[in-house]
Design an enzyme around this catalytic site. Structure first.
Site, PDB file in Angstrom:
ATOM      1  N   ILE A   9     -20.795  76.633  -9.493  1.00  0.00           N
ATOM      2  CA  ILE A   9     -21.153  77.116  -8.145  1.00  0.00           C
ATOM      3  C   ILE A   9     -21.461  78.612  -8.254  1.00  0.00           C
ATOM      4  O   ILE A   9     -21.058  79.270  -9.210  1.00  0.00           O
ATOM      5  CB  ILE A   9     -20.019  76.921  -7.106  1.00  0.00           C
ATOM      6  CG1 ILE A   9     -18.755  77.697  -7.524  1.00  0.00           C
ATOM      7  CG2 ILE A   9     -19.732  75.449  -6.855  1.00  0.00           C
ATOM      8  CD1 ILE A   9     -17.762  77.903  -6.395  1.00  0.00           C
ATOM      9  N   VAL A  32     -22.096  82.867 -11.749  1.00  0.00           N
ATOM     10  CA  VAL A  32     -21.852  81.418 -11.763  1.00  0.00           C
ATOM     11  C   VAL A  32     -20.424  81.101 -12.212  1.00  0.00           C
ATOM     12  O   VAL A  32     -19.991  81.503 -13.285  1.00  0.00           O
ATOM     13  CB  VAL A  32     -22.857  80.699 -12.699  1.00  0.00           C
ATOM     14  CG1 VAL A  32     -22.690  79.194 -12.577  1.00  0.00           C
ATOM     15  CG2 VAL A  32     -24.276  81.108 -12.376  1.00  0.00           C
ATOM     16  N   SER A  33     -19.711  80.372 -11.362  1.00  0.00           N
ATOM     17  CA  SER A  33     -18.314  80.035 -11.629  1.00  0.00           C
ATOM     18  C   SER A  33     -18.163  78.543 -11.940  1.00  0.00           C
ATOM     19  O   SER A  33     -18.883  77.712 -11.378  1.00  0.00           O
ATOM     20  CB  SER A  33     -17.479  80.369 -10.378  1.00  0.00           C
ATOM     21  OG  SER A  33     -16.204  79.780 -10.477  1.00  0.00           O
ATOM     22  N   PRO A  34     -17.208  78.187 -12.820  1.00  0.00           N
ATOM     23  CA  PRO A  34     -16.937  76.774 -13.083  1.00  0.00           C
ATOM     24  C   PRO A  34     -15.919  76.203 -12.088  1.00  0.00           C
ATOM     25  O   PRO A  34     -15.576  75.024 -12.162  1.00  0.00           O
ATOM     26  CB  PRO A  34     -16.319  76.813 -14.480  1.00  0.00           C
ATOM     27  CG  PRO A  34     -15.553  78.109 -14.493  1.00  0.00           C
ATOM     28  CD  PRO A  34     -16.360  79.076 -13.652  1.00  0.00           C
ATOM     29  N   ASP A  62     -12.910  84.294  -9.604  1.00  0.00           N
ATOM     30  CA  ASP A  62     -12.477  83.696 -10.873  1.00  0.00           C
ATOM     31  C   ASP A  62     -11.304  84.447 -11.481  1.00  0.00           C
ATOM     32  O   ASP A  62     -10.712  84.007 -12.455  1.00  0.00           O
ATOM     33  CB  ASP A  62     -13.620  83.701 -11.894  1.00  0.00           C
ATOM     34  CG  ASP A  62     -14.646  82.629 -11.601  1.00  0.00           C
ATOM     35  OD1 ASP A  62     -14.296  81.665 -10.898  1.00  0.00           O
ATOM     36  OD2 ASP A  62     -15.778  82.772 -12.065  1.00  0.00           O
TER      37      ASP A  62
END
Ligand code: ZN
Length: 643
Positions: free
Chosen positions: A123, A224-226, A333
């Site tokens: 995301i 962009v983060s997991p 994050d």
């Protein structure tokens, strides 16, 4: 942590390229300089083959690795300074990887490429900033991830007998599935993806031992983060629009898809591995043509950006580096835990030592960075800047098919798209690219200098913009300088090498306490059991054993293991079943008293584990007061695994 290494040689022209994917938070400038230097001085025969220009080092951006490997202070604060031993270990390991790959070059081979979209693994963690980009531009990307870059690019490598050799995948997602409460060393989601891909290709061989190598490389993952469930507050309520909980950034944390961070790492890693496998199996497009590479160093603060690139209609100036206020806040994050209160005593001796060198920004510097408010004026610290001001940029172009752009930082989604498109258009002007050319960004490569946002995102001053250290025209400067590489390739001309960055090896400071001595309790030996295993376990259980051990830093156990799970295959004949590189094992270490060590070994018995008799062994090295290092080992009692 591994250095997955690939060497490409074009048979007709002899042109050559080395790619190393590192399980590290990033590549530091020092690593690249030292790798090239050590090849030159120690292996003179290879010096002309592997150079500054054709070696590309990339970091996966795992946040779960040891640090202290930068020559620049900003990136050594959390580790109390520079760790020379660790740095030398990394550089020597990379060199060793290149030598191994060199020796194993196959007589011939083929490269195939494939691309596809991976949904559900990422995301955007700064959507407010992304929305600042022009809507006409954003609309072009609605079907390819919208505010995340969902395109995965995969190379399939095989020899001339079609024997499968390796795979490289590029995909943009932060390696922050493990959050900042984790103390274990891990390759995070990309490390896990490599682990399962290699297991599948190497017939379940122990990690790091099979011939097939699968690398999962980082790309333009800046925003962009997991952590796909997105940010929320501790009570479960949503964060506000600025990603705070009642004004506190610290409390607004994003969660991954799993039940905990380990589960999330596994899920995001598996998604990348599965997608890569699908693309790998269906790769049909052949890459051909000579390998064209260009590399140059750019003194960032001297760059003037022409209006063609700034998008503002006027010339842009690149600033001397500085970090903005939002940098200290961190992201969803991992909220910032740097202690950036200036001029006060902190518990970090390295910070106390270096903070006196922070310079005050001049009015010109303040104006240059606007609208970023300057927190740390890192580019003007004396005697050396805290962050590299001279950066490497590199492009490697395979025929008309593939162009790799090595960027020394973290480009956001839209920044990466703009750079790639520009580079492709410029190559195309010279007939060196077309609509089918794959232009791929290799992130955190060859050096590290924070983030790169678009000019529009920069105005929003979220974390990524605050960490865009060279000011609002940073991206435009990269586009301009990469264009020079594309033009040089187009015209078959060399590029000037640029100013060589200073070797800062002798200017390093460390406040990392060394291992003085290891001891064990009276009546015990190193490797003795502190708490033993049970007699019997079932699938799904976790086996746990504690040993009287020693400091793990006494030996990094390269290509060895701190722990082994062994299975008795016949009477007194034990076979290694799992190592510390396996996902099913965990090795926790803690100091006990002043100089004793407790090593806790855990093994989670996975589905498909054959029933039988097992034991867990510990391997370590103890340091005497006189500095002598002595290896030792210990073993748990044997235990049974039943269905
Ligand atoms: Zn990052």
């Amino acid at each position: 942590m591994r250095a997955r290494t690939f060497i490409f040689v074009h048979k007709n022209s002899g042109s050559r390229f080395v790619f190393v994917n590192l399980d590290l938070a990033m590549t530091m400038l020092a690593m690249k300089l030292e790798v090239v230097e050590r090849i030159k001085t120690r292996y003179p025969d290879l010096a002309s083959l592997y150079t500054m220009d054709n070696v590309m080092l990339a970091g996966t951006h795992t946040h779960a690795g040891p640090g202290g490997f930068s020559w620049y202070a900003l990136y050594d604060i959390t580790t109390f300074g520079f760790d020379r031993e660790h740095f030398d270990f990394i550089v020597d390991s990379i060199v060793k990887g290149i030598l191994l790959a060199h020796d194993r070059l196959s007589a011939g081979g083929r490269i195939l490429i494939n691309t596809g979209l991976l949904e559900g693994a990422s995301i955007n963690r700064a959507p407010q900033a992304y929305m600042a980009n022009p809507s006409v531009e954003r609309e072009r990307y609605l079907k390819v991830g919208n505010d995340t870059d969902n395109l995965m690019t995969v190379l399939r490598l095989q020899d001339d007998q079609d024997k499968e050799l390796g795979m490289i995948s590029w995909f943009s997602v932060h390696c922050t599935s493990m959050n900042n409460t984790n103390k274990l060393i891990s390759g995070d989601n990309k490390g896990y993806a490599s682990y399962v891909f290699e297991k599948a290709m190497n017939g379940n061989a122990l990690p790091g031992t099979g011939p097939f190598v699968a690398a999962f490389t980082q790309s333009n993952e800046g925003d962009v983060s997991p952590n796909t469930r997105g940010p929320s507050c501790p009570d479960g309520s949503p964060c506000d629009d600025n990603y705070t909980c009642k004004g506190k950034t610290k409390d607004c944390i994003a969660k991954g898809p799993g039940i905990d961070m380990f589960d999330s790492t596994r899920i995001i890693g598996q998604l990348q591995s599965d997608k890569a496998m699908e693309l790998y199996k269906n790769a049909r497009e052949v890459i051909s043509g000579a390998i064209n590479f260009r590399h140059t160093f750019v003194e960032m603060r001297n760059v003037t950006v022409s209006p063609e690139y700034t998008g503002t209609g006027s010339i842009g100036k690149v600033c001397s580096s500085a970090m903005g206020y939002s940098f200290a806040a961190g992201t969803i994050d991992g909220p910032g835990d740097f202690n950036f209160k200036q001029g006060t005593n902190t518990s970090n001796p390295f910070w106390n030592f270096i903070s006196r060198f922070i310079s005050k920004p001049t009015p010109e510097q303040i104006a240059c960075h606007l609208p970023k408010p300057i927190l740390l004026n890192v580019g003007d610290t004396k005697p050396i800047e805290w962050l590299p001001g001279t950066l490497p940029i590199q492009s490697v172009v395979f025929g008309k098919k593939l162009a790799l752009l090595a960027v020394p930082g973290e480009f956001t989604t839209m920044s990466g798209r703009r750079l790639r498109e520009r580079f492709n258009n410029t190559l195309a002007r010279f007939g060196r690219a077309d609509n089918g050319t794959h232009v791929v960004i290799t992130g955190l490569a060859n050096a590290y200098s924070g983030y790169v946002t678009t000019f529009e995102e920069y105005q929003k001053q979220r974390y990524e913009a605050a960490s865009t250290v060279f000011g609002p025209h940073t991206l435009a400067a990269y586009m301009q300088e990469f264009d020079k590489l594309a033009i040089a390739i187009g015209k078959d001309l060399p590029v000037p090498p640029g100013p060589t960055p200073r070797n800062l090896s002798s200017d390093q400071h460390s406040f990392i306490p060394p291992v003085i001595v290891d001891t064990h309790p009276i009546g015990k030996k190193f490797g003795d059991i502190r708490t033993d295993v049970d007699k019997e376990y079932k699938i799904g259980d976790t086996v746990r054993v504690e040993f009287w051990s020693a400091h793990p830093k006494n030996d990094y156990m390269t290509e060895k293991s701190f722990l082994l799970v062994e299975r008795e295959v016949s009477k007194d004949n034990w076979q290694v079943y799992a190592t510390d590189g396996d996902w099913s094992t965990k090795f926790h270490w803690r100091r006990h008293g002043i100089s004793q060590s407790v090593a806790t070994m855990e093994w989670e018995i996975e589905e498909n584990t054959p029933p039988g008799t097992y034991r867990i062994r510990n391997f370590g090295n103890a340091k005497s007061l006189f500095g002598k290092i002595t290896p030792f080992s210990g073993s748990s009692s044997s235990f049974n695994v039943v269905k």
